[in-house]
Design an enzyme around this catalytic site. Structure first.
Site, PDB file in Angstrom:
ATOM      1  N   ASN A  79       0.678  -1.254   0.155  1.00 36.12           N
ATOM      2  CA  ASN A  79       0.052   0.115   0.112  1.00 36.12           C
ATOM      3  C   ASN A  79       1.120   1.080  -0.028  1.00 36.12           C
ATOM      4  O   ASN A  79       1.822   1.295   0.692  1.00 36.12           O
ATOM      5  CB  ASN A  79      -0.932  -0.098   1.118  1.00 36.12           C
ATOM      6  N   PHE A  89      -1.909   8.160   4.222  1.00 32.97           N
ATOM      7  CA  PHE A  89      -2.525   8.807   5.404  1.00 32.97           C
ATOM      8  C   PHE A  89      -3.713   9.443   4.841  1.00 32.97           C
ATOM      9  O   PHE A  89      -3.946  10.673   5.198  1.00 32.97           O
ATOM     10  CB  PHE A  89      -1.768   9.838   6.173  1.00 32.97           C
ATOM     11  N   SER A 138       5.385   5.112   8.994  1.00 28.36           N
ATOM     12  CA  SER A 138       4.668   4.826   7.545  1.00 28.36           C
ATOM     13  C   SER A 138       5.806   5.126   6.508  1.00 28.36           C
ATOM     14  O   SER A 138       6.380   6.237   6.533  1.00 28.36           O
ATOM     15  CB  SER A 138       3.554   5.785   7.469  1.00 28.36           C
ATOM     16  N   ASN A 174       4.971   5.982   3.434  1.00 25.40           N
ATOM     17  CA  ASN A 174       4.185   6.527   2.441  1.00 25.40           C
ATOM     18  C   ASN A 174       3.958   8.105   2.447  1.00 25.40           C
ATOM     19  O   ASN A 174       3.191   8.714   1.823  1.00 25.40           O
ATOM     20  CB  ASN A 174       2.781   5.955   2.271  1.00 25.40           C
ATOM     21  N   THR A 175       4.781   8.914   3.611  1.00 25.29           N
ATOM     22  CA  THR A 175       4.751  10.210   3.844  1.00 25.29           C
ATOM     23  C   THR A 175       6.132  10.634   3.766  1.00 25.29           C
ATOM     24  O   THR A 175       6.814   9.928   4.409  1.00 25.29           O
ATOM     25  CB  THR A 175       3.726  10.543   5.230  1.00 25.29           C
ATOM     26  N   LYS A 179       4.865   3.715  17.270  1.00 16.85           N
ATOM     27  CA  LYS A 179       4.869   2.612  16.101  1.00 16.85           C
ATOM     28  C   LYS A 179       6.135   2.782  15.465  1.00 16.85           C
ATOM     29  O   LYS A 179       6.360   3.894  14.620  1.00 16.85           O
ATOM     30  CB  LYS A 179       3.773   2.826  15.464  1.00 16.85           C
ATOM     31  N   ASN A 238       5.453  -1.581  11.739  1.00 15.98           N
ATOM     32  CA  ASN A 238       4.898  -0.914  10.490  1.00 15.98           C
ATOM     33  C   ASN A 238       5.227  -1.868   9.209  1.00 15.98           C
ATOM     34  O   ASN A 238       5.769  -2.870   9.364  1.00 15.98           O
ATOM     35  CB  ASN A 238       5.262   0.500  10.283  1.00 15.98           C
TER      36      ASN A 238
END
Length: 343
Positions: free
Chosen positions: A110, A114, A174, A176-177, A216, A245
């Site tokens: 993925n 966010f 994450s 993805n940021t 996390k 994560n």
């Protein structure tokens, strides 16, 4: 039953299937049918972070980002629910497509970014829920907030969710940021935890309620980074750590066509690496604070491995996609059996 439904769900693109599944679950809940369809696991209390969890199997953040489906998800038998990741302001996330199945490997990639309706919308959903169990709220930063000002977003999130959460999860891992994982660096993390801990103490005094903080972390950390994080968690008296994560590595899925998609990989390919991080973290922490283990749990055996590595609780997400709600009960039973053997 889920094994019969899954082929139909997998015929849709993953993000569409996600929404169909949650809407169907919500409808089933409202019709009062879930008790007939779902067998709840036996109560197996675990006291962690000063909270009493009715069983040690929780839902990981990401499935219900906005807290739209808390009651229905809780009816599946989870010992706790974690919603989010939520940011101070609503944001669309990354362009679609951004979610990819790797069914041959029981994995998911993925790059959602966010996507959420913002913290105020999440709080309104929490206010409407009937759920009175353990609720974690996972907070992050907006994509357009410069990384040097990330603490501002986390402090906004902490203040807004504090009275609505059983615990607050700080997502700095994450992939993805952009640049978010820089916050796991020793200096950056030290500065962030200093501010968050000070704010937690102020809020505890203000509301007369202590809400634990859990950090996390990513699976893509080396041993020295894990030791540094363990030291900082203890120094700042953080209440828990969630490991891990999603991963940027593609170990074990290199032969699959979609392995080239950017984003975080979860599911079975993550399992061993997540467990290894938990083990290293537990060794470094020596029981100073609890670990919530997450990453690639698709069976009761996987859950037991996380507990044996040093986790006090576990969370599932991708395993729910591939196995369905029966995985919850299976994991609770396996952990209970482990505990009985060790007595």
């Amino acid at each position: 039953m889920y094994s019969l439904i899954r082929p139909l769900l997998f015929s849709f693109n993953p993000e569409t299937a996600h929404h169909i599944t949650l809407d169907a679950l919500q409808l089933t809940y409202r019709l009062g049918l879930l008790p007939q369809l779902i067998k709840h696991p036996a109560v197996n209390p675990h006291k962690v972070m000063g909270l009493t969890f009715p069983n040690p199997v929780g839902l990981a953040a990401g499935l219900d980002k906005n807290g739209d489906h808390i009651d229905a998800l809780a009816a599946l038998g989870f010992g706790f629910i974690e919603i989010g990741t939520v940011t101070p302001r609503a944001q669309e996330g990354n362009p679609k497509p951004r979610l990819f199945r790797l069914p041959e490997a029981q994995g998911i990639i993925n790059r959602m970014g966010f996507n959420n309706h913002g913290v105020d919308a999440l709080i309104e959903n929490v206010k409407r829920t009937n759920y009175r169990g353990i609720l974690g709220i996972n907070i992050g930063k907006n994509f357009d907030t410069p990384i040097e000002h990330a603490a501002t977003d986390y402090l906004i999130g902490l203040r807004r969710v504090y009275t609505h959460a059983s615990y607050v999860a700080i997502n700095i891992s994450s992939p993805n940021t952009k640049n978010l994982r820089q916050l796991q660096g020793s200096d950056e993390l030290d500065a962030l935890l200093t501010q968050l801990k000070a704010e937690q103490e102020k809020l505890a005094d203000l509301y007369g309620k202590y809400v634990p903080l859990a950090l996390k972390i990513a699976p893509d950390l080396d041993s020295e980074q894990i030791r540094q994080i363990a030291t900082l968690l203890q120094r700042h008296r953080i209440d828990g750590v969630i490991a891990t994560n999603t991963t940027l590595t593609r170990t074990g899925v290199e032969h699959l066509a979609q392995h080239t998609e950017t984003g975080g990989l979860s599911g079975a390919p993550l399992c061993d690496r997540s467990t290894a991080v938990i083990h290293e973290l537990a060794t470094a922490l020596q029981g100073a604070l609890p670990i919530i283990g997450v990453g690639g749990i698709l069976s009761g055996e996987d859950a037991v491995e996380k507990i044996q590595a040093g986790a006090a609780l576990i969370q599932i997400y991708s395993g729910l996609i591939y196995r369905g709600p029966e995985l919850i009960n299976e994991c609770v039973k396996a952990i209970r059996h482990l505990q009985r053997r060790e007595k």
